[in-house]
Scaffold this motif. Sequence first.
Motif, PDB file in Angstrom:
ATOM      1  N   GLN A 877      18.359  -6.297 -10.783  1.00  0.00           N
ATOM      2  CA  GLN A 877      19.509  -6.704 -10.136  1.00  0.00           C
ATOM      3  C   GLN A 877      19.534  -6.401  -8.676  1.00  0.00           C
ATOM      4  O   GLN A 877      20.263  -7.153  -7.789  1.00  0.00           O
ATOM      5  N   GLU A 878      18.898  -5.423  -8.203  1.00  0.00           N
ATOM      6  CA  GLU A 878      18.807  -4.920  -6.789  1.00  0.00           C
ATOM      7  C   GLU A 878      18.261  -6.111  -5.908  1.00  0.00           C
ATOM      8  O   GLU A 878      18.559  -6.329  -4.715  1.00  0.00           O
ATOM      9  N   LEU A 879      17.368  -7.031  -6.576  1.00  0.00           N
ATOM     10  CA  LEU A 879      16.590  -8.005  -5.908  1.00  0.00           C
ATOM     11  C   LEU A 879      17.578  -9.185  -5.510  1.00  0.00           C
ATOM     12  O   LEU A 879      17.214  -9.969  -4.715  1.00  0.00           O
ATOM     13  N   ALA A 880      18.652  -9.308  -6.161  1.00  0.00           N
ATOM     14  CA  ALA A 880      19.738 -10.198  -5.850  1.00  0.00           C
ATOM     15  C   ALA A 880      20.483 -10.033  -4.655  1.00  0.00           C
ATOM     16  O   ALA A 880      21.034 -10.926  -4.251  1.00  0.00           O
ATOM     17  N   MET A 881      20.505  -8.798  -4.156  1.00  0.00           N
ATOM     18  CA  MET A 881      21.256  -8.464  -2.968  1.00  0.00           C
ATOM     19  C   MET A 881      20.582  -8.368  -1.931  1.00  0.00           C
ATOM     20  O   MET A 881      19.272  -8.153  -1.657  1.00  0.00           O
ATOM     21  N   PRO A 882      21.205  -8.696  -0.543  1.00  0.00           N
ATOM     22  CA  PRO A 882      20.439  -8.499   0.715  1.00  0.00           C
ATOM     23  C   PRO A 882      20.220  -7.251   1.096  1.00  0.00           C
ATOM     24  O   PRO A 882      20.806  -6.127   0.317  1.00  0.00           O
ATOM     25  N   LYS A 883      19.177  -6.982   1.829  1.00  0.00           N
ATOM     26  CA  LYS A 883      18.803  -5.665   2.294  1.00  0.00           C
ATOM     27  C   LYS A 883      20.027  -4.728   2.813  1.00  0.00           C
ATOM     28  O   LYS A 883      19.756  -3.478   2.830  1.00  0.00           O
ATOM     29  N   ASP A 884      20.950  -5.451   3.534  1.00  0.00           N
ATOM     30  CA  ASP A 884      21.889  -4.739   4.042  1.00  0.00           C
ATOM     31  C   ASP A 884      23.329  -4.426   3.173  1.00  0.00           C
ATOM     32  O   ASP A 884      24.477  -4.058   3.698  1.00  0.00           O
ATOM     33  N   SER A 885      22.996  -4.830   1.862  1.00  0.00           N
ATOM     34  CA  SER A 885      24.216  -4.986   1.100  1.00  0.00           C
ATOM     35  C   SER A 885      24.427  -3.445   0.661  1.00  0.00           C
ATOM     36  O   SER A 885      23.707  -2.378   0.183  1.00  0.00           O
ATOM     37  N   TYR A 886      25.975  -3.082   0.554  1.00  0.00           N
ATOM     38  CA  TYR A 886      26.119  -1.831  -0.056  1.00  0.00           C
ATOM     39  C   TYR A 886      25.932  -1.714  -1.403  1.00  0.00           C
ATOM     40  O   TYR A 886      25.788  -0.219  -1.752  1.00  0.00           O
ATOM     41  N   MET A 887      25.584  -2.580  -2.088  1.00  0.00           N
ATOM     42  CA  MET A 887      25.250  -2.423  -3.578  1.00  0.00           C
ATOM     43  C   MET A 887      23.963  -1.809  -3.826  1.00  0.00           C
ATOM     44  O   MET A 887      23.821  -1.340  -5.000  1.00  0.00           O
ATOM     45  N   LEU A 888      23.192  -1.850  -2.776  1.00  0.00           N
ATOM     46  CA  LEU A 888      21.818  -1.449  -3.001  1.00  0.00           C
ATOM     47  C   LEU A 888      21.911   0.410  -3.186  1.00  0.00           C
ATOM     48  O   LEU A 888      21.238   0.790  -3.929  1.00  0.00           O
ATOM     49  N   GLU A 889      22.724   0.712  -2.297  1.00  0.00           N
ATOM     50  CA  GLU A 889      23.143   2.327  -2.430  1.00  0.00           C
ATOM     51  C   GLU A 889      23.727   2.627  -3.765  1.00  0.00           C
ATOM     52  O   GLU A 889      23.271   3.500  -4.335  1.00  0.00           O
ATOM     53  N   TYR A 890      24.572   1.673  -4.359  1.00  0.00           N
ATOM     54  CA  TYR A 890      25.174   1.945  -5.334  1.00  0.00           C
ATOM     55  C   TYR A 890      24.285   1.745  -6.848  1.00  0.00           C
ATOM     56  O   TYR A 890      24.390   2.783  -7.411  1.00  0.00           O
ATOM     57  N   PHE A 891      23.374   0.976  -6.621  1.00  0.00           N
ATOM     58  CA  PHE A 891      22.231   0.695  -7.660  1.00  0.00           C
ATOM     59  C   PHE A 891      21.430   1.991  -7.610  1.00  0.00           C
ATOM     60  O   PHE A 891      21.191   2.533  -8.642  1.00  0.00           O
ATOM     61  N   ALA A 892      21.068   2.422  -6.436  1.00  0.00           N
ATOM     62  CA  ALA A 892      20.290   3.745  -6.478  1.00  0.00           C
ATOM     63  C   ALA A 892      20.973   4.779  -7.026  1.00  0.00           C
ATOM     64  O   ALA A 892      20.335   5.767  -7.899  1.00  0.00           O
ATOM     65  N   ALA A 893      22.093   4.857  -6.726  1.00  0.00           N
ATOM     66  CA  ALA A 893      22.879   6.207  -7.337  1.00  0.00           C
ATOM     67  C   ALA A 893      23.013   6.047  -8.782  1.00  0.00           C
ATOM     68  O   ALA A 893      22.851   7.066  -9.566  1.00  0.00           O
ATOM     69  N   LEU A 894      23.363   4.793  -9.309  1.00  0.00           N
ATOM     70  CA  LEU A 894      23.743   4.541 -10.506  1.00  0.00           C
ATOM     71  C   LEU A 894      22.455   4.955 -11.345  1.00  0.00           C
ATOM     72  O   LEU A 894      22.481   5.619 -12.393  1.00  0.00           O
ATOM     73  N   ASN A 895      21.330   4.462 -10.920  1.00  0.00           N
ATOM     74  CA  ASN A 895      20.193   4.593 -11.526  1.00  0.00           C
ATOM     75  C   ASN A 895      19.824   6.124 -11.731  1.00  0.00           C
ATOM     76  O   ASN A 895      19.109   6.827 -12.684  1.00  0.00           O
ATOM     77  N   LYS A 896      20.240   7.108 -10.780  1.00  0.00           N
ATOM     78  CA  LYS A 896      19.554   8.336 -10.521  1.00  0.00           C
ATOM     79  C   LYS A 896      20.783   9.184 -11.227  1.00  0.00           C
ATOM     80  O   LYS A 896      20.314  10.310 -11.738  1.00  0.00           O
ATOM     81  N   TYR A 897      22.073   8.900 -11.093  1.00  0.00           N
ATOM     82  CA  TYR A 897      23.035   9.798 -11.508  1.00  0.00           C
ATOM     83  C   TYR A 897      23.688   9.625 -12.898  1.00  0.00           C
ATOM     84  O   TYR A 897      24.269  10.571 -13.525  1.00  0.00           O
ATOM     85  N   LEU A 898      23.758   8.176 -13.312  1.00  0.00           N
ATOM     86  CA  LEU A 898      24.419   7.984 -14.861  1.00  0.00           C
ATOM     87  C   LEU A 898      23.683   8.775 -15.795  1.00  0.00           C
ATOM     88  O   LEU A 898      22.386   8.461 -15.984  1.00  0.00           O
TER      89      LEU A 898
END
Length: 1334
Positions: A877-898
């Motif tokens: 789902q990260e690929l569906a986001m633009p490179k400047d999207s705040y969602m990329l930081e969220y996905f990275a945190a989600l995969n690392k911390y959940l």
Amino acid sequence: MPGSLALAGAVLGTLLVLAAPTLTPVHRAGYCAFYGECGKNPEVNVSLVPSKVPCLSNTPARPATPALLAQLRAVCPELVAGGSANDTLVCCSLAQLNSLQLSVALSSAVLARCPACARNFANIYCRNICSPDQSLFTNVTRVANVTLVPGLSQLAVLEYQCFYDQAFAEAAFASCQGVRLPSTGGYAIDAMCGRYGAKLCTAQRWLDFQGDKSNGLAPLQIDFQLVPNGTRPGGDLEPLSGRAWPCSEPLDAAGEPCSCQDCAESCPAVPAPPGPRPPFRLGAADGALVLCCLLFAFLVLLFGTGAAARRCVRRKRPGPGTRRRASGCAACLGRVTHVALAGAFGKWGTLVARHPAAVLAVAAAAAGALATGMATLRLVTDPVELWSAPESQARQEKAFYDANFGPFLRSNQVIVRAPGRLAATYDSVLLGAKNFSGVLADEVLRALLELQERLAAAAVWVEAAGREVTLRDVCYAPLNPANASLADCCVTSVTQYFQNNGTRLAMTATQTAGKRTGTVDWRDHLLYCVNSPLSFKDITALELSCMAEYGGPVFPFLTFGGYPGSEYTEAEALIVTYSLNNFPRDDARFEWVLRWEERFLAIVRDFQRTHGPNLSVAFMAERSLEDEINRTTGEDVPIFAISYLVVFAYVAVALGEYTAWRRVLVESKVTLALGGIAVVLGAVFASMGCLAFMGLPSSLIILEVVPFLVLAVGADNIFIFVQEYQQSVREPGETREQHIGRVLGQVAPSMLLCSLSEVICFLLGSLSSMPAVRTFALTAAVAIAFDFLLQISGFVALLALDARRQEAARFDVCCCRGLEKGAPGGPGTGVLRPLMHRYYAPLLLHRVTRPLVMLLFLFVACAGLYLTLQVSVGLDQELAMPKDSYMLEYFAALNKYLAVGVPTYFVTTSGYNFSSAAGTNAVCSSAGCDADSLTQKIEYATRFPDVSFLAIPATSWVDDFLDWLNPTGRCCRVHQFGSQQGEFCPSTSDALSCLLGKCLNTSRRPTVDEFERFLPWFLYDQPTLQCPKGGLGAYDTSVKMDPNGTIVGEFGVGVGGVGEGQGTHGCPPEPGTLPAASRFMAYHRPLTNSQEYTEALRAARKLADNITATLRQVPGTPPDFRVFPYTVTYVYYEQYLSVVFEGLFTLTVCLVPTFGVSFVLLGMDLRSSAATLVTLVMILVDTVGAMTLWGIPYNAVALINLVAAVGISVEFVSHLTCAFTRSTKPSRVERAAEATVNMGSKVVAGVAMTNLPGIVVLAFAKAQLIQIFFFRLNLIITLTGLAHGLIFLPVLLSYMGPSPRVPAATPSASKEQSAGQGLDNGCFEDTAPAPRRH
């Protein structure tokens, strides 16, 4: 060693006895240590139950009264001796026994599912309170003077020592250690071991918690001493010992042992399921690599053998020259077909050239009329609608789930880190030294609390509703859904351990633990709660609850992230989750929740800006994905516009053939290029409008891909037609219109071949089950068909007008101006065709180069095949986001911390009768349930999370319903008299009418009538301390039933469901009025990429199918009954279960018609058609192989581009094959050279050079999807197609192409033609020269 331990234990026990006050001087069988009740404990300020303490009484045990004996038989049957009251001695009064029964009832609510544990736990209390030998193992250490009756003071026991045999205590603990809480998936011991939780709990800690007066349940302090086996405490004391029932054994012949889920000893041997299939290997080598190498060797051998055989045949020929192919029926049919098509197109072209204005008007009107359908066009943006077919299994399951349970809850989440803060050590009075990470600091918690207060106060105005919408209007409120307040909203956060109350967070208190006195604060409370999240009161002097403000537990694995093991205070991140109700898109409340989420994002962004220097804040709302995709789509529209402008500019410049600088404005083709682009766009709009009239939707990906595809096809045909006209010399007596018709007759059959191949290819591609692929293929087919029709009509008319303008020496664009009349310039000197004529073709078809090219492309094909087998399948789902999207930081945190994955529900469809004993036992997991029941199989699966992808067992309403009915508790009671007679009596009620109103008198399965009557009561009973098994919040939306106790609900039922916590949620359903189903919730382990999500779906379906097969064996279960897994992500990832097969099928049905059409239109020429097919297959294989090298995953988006690649590749291949077939040169090499020079230059200019500029511009798009699947993949497709069409195909045809079907030219003519192609050198021959004769 055992002897030394025993000695140490004896010495310790003696010292403890000597150090204690002599309040229990007599330790003898038949004597009590205390008796009766002496009021409330003056040292307990906050208690969840009455804290009544016993009176000091070191006296002989009393005979049980008849009333006490009857009660004793129900509560403590082990203490009943003989049949009469005089035979049974006790050390407890009836009042004490009643209090004991309340305590046993509290524990029974969570322990009754394991009879041995419940009995052992109750036996401990019974022996402590009522045993006639109480003084043998009890030593009172502290008392207080109390005055119950004026003038009469007594000594109330405030603390005592209790000595247990260590083996007895550990056996009792072992029987309870594995008992589950079905509503949470955790362990009951979590709520019974205080600060240690289930993982760190031991028998000593377990008993210590029971005797801790600060836990809110114990009325006084009990100091449990476990005496090592074989030793005595000292003096006359004897440790309490006896038989503790093992959990794997029944209590009596009629009983049942504890189930496997609650007792490991009861479990059968569960073999580990087979893991992922190991990689294919041959010995120690990669099997696929070895096979590809063998394939390459075989192809090389085949090529070498064929070349050598041809050379031998050539040397044996008696004379020079190339043998002509005999003209059979197929050849004659091919010539007739070609002549007929050329003649028909020639006449049509002449007719159009004579009446260009009329043809243009008709073409424009037709295209415009069809394009008006775009006004009714429906753009599909929902990913579910795009990629999942309505008839697919996941879509049907989603429809069933939504109809019965409502749409999945909406999640809004904030993940906070404090990367700049250092960890600190906190020395807790109660728990010792503990590490606290930087994010667990008072300032951070207060900042989180401030954020949550702002979100709680957030209000948005909804114009359509004419009102303000706040959090309470949209939040999920599990325990008060009908009239939710802000406090009822389900918010998961670390601050919920303090009920989101800043005052409680700031509380401190003085605490004494042993000889140490200190201050306790929020950290002590947090340490306690993370290990005992189900506690209503901690053991600190703060005396705070661990339950959230809305009344539910706060599980630490949902609020902390990045912690080692179970050290939650060392977490790197804090997670705040807002659960909101979801609604169908046509529900007015759907706009409410969207607007509130918009406000949520604004507040969190402001929080991020404010605290950015100190905190790292990642966040998302449920709407974020769609918002970001729409944002980047809008931002990338200019990129696509620039791309089309670049293509237009190239076409405008490249179409012209210039003879002199002064004639540039005359010979330029800007107007003609603009017309050609208009033809392409007209075809696209007409196709979309036509399909819109038919009711078919479109999508953004169609708007992005189809114009590129049609432009590639259309521009190629435009260049072929225009350049052929420019290079063709008008014959004597031939008019301009006849000249245009003759040229159209020459090139139109090739255009027809490509267009017809592509149309049939895409029409068959529309058989795909994926809606987006199907719609794309259908749109592309219709667009290419319209493009061909518009090109042979409208564009021919435009060319006729442009030719008339050029012959009149009028300027392009500005036709009213021109040059003075004079002779027209000579033929233009192009750049590409002369280069290919003089250098490229001779080098490519040199007798040394040709075998090298074959070997190189065979190697690339085999390498591409190997890489194709390694391509990654899926779309993160990260690929569906633009490179400047705040969602990329969220996905990275989600995969690392959940720490836990998404919840998944195992849903049962209609027809299964839960009310029958067999039906109940096949689902539940407590004592008496089947070993292969539904919930038990899910528990087995969680033992192998790497294979099942499940981490937490399923919650089970059936198990909790059975526990709720258990008569040892006070959950299910009925009013026996009064105005409410026959109605449900809540556990919190002390009404006299409820005292003897147990729903069931014995522990057994309910009858069908009882099941039907009591289940609705259970589902809407709010859990309390007295009855934590109430189903409201946990199960009220998880089950619905008909009057027969049958869970109903069918696939395809078009019932608009309500979301969780909305609609009828909170009100008992009218029996039989709602089509429904049942669900059991488990949790996946953390899933980080699309491959894991796909495998999790595959594993869950396999498990559900296994459960289905088992439950269908239950008598009365219909054969169409099913259990299926469902979570919100399955509908997106189901496509990856079949996308490989889907792609193979779609591409195959695209390639087959290409071969068929080529075979027919090329005059039944099997060799040429086979060469076309082989080249197309190699292009696809090499394209997918290059995807692996460039990190492009294979998925439905890639499949659409690969289907488009077939169409583009046809342009690279079929035109050149057709030119080779029509060539009159005497040898294959010469024919390949002529086709390469004449048609290859047009293909390069019309396809490759048209695509490449536009593709390169897409590299600057913000959307990663566009960069990866439109820039990278289209660049690969274009370059791969160009290489195979312009390098490999001519060489392949020079080896395996058909012999000429026309009479060979004379040697002199052949020599002249060869010289014209630059082929008149000794190294440029079809075969080796004949040997010299001496």
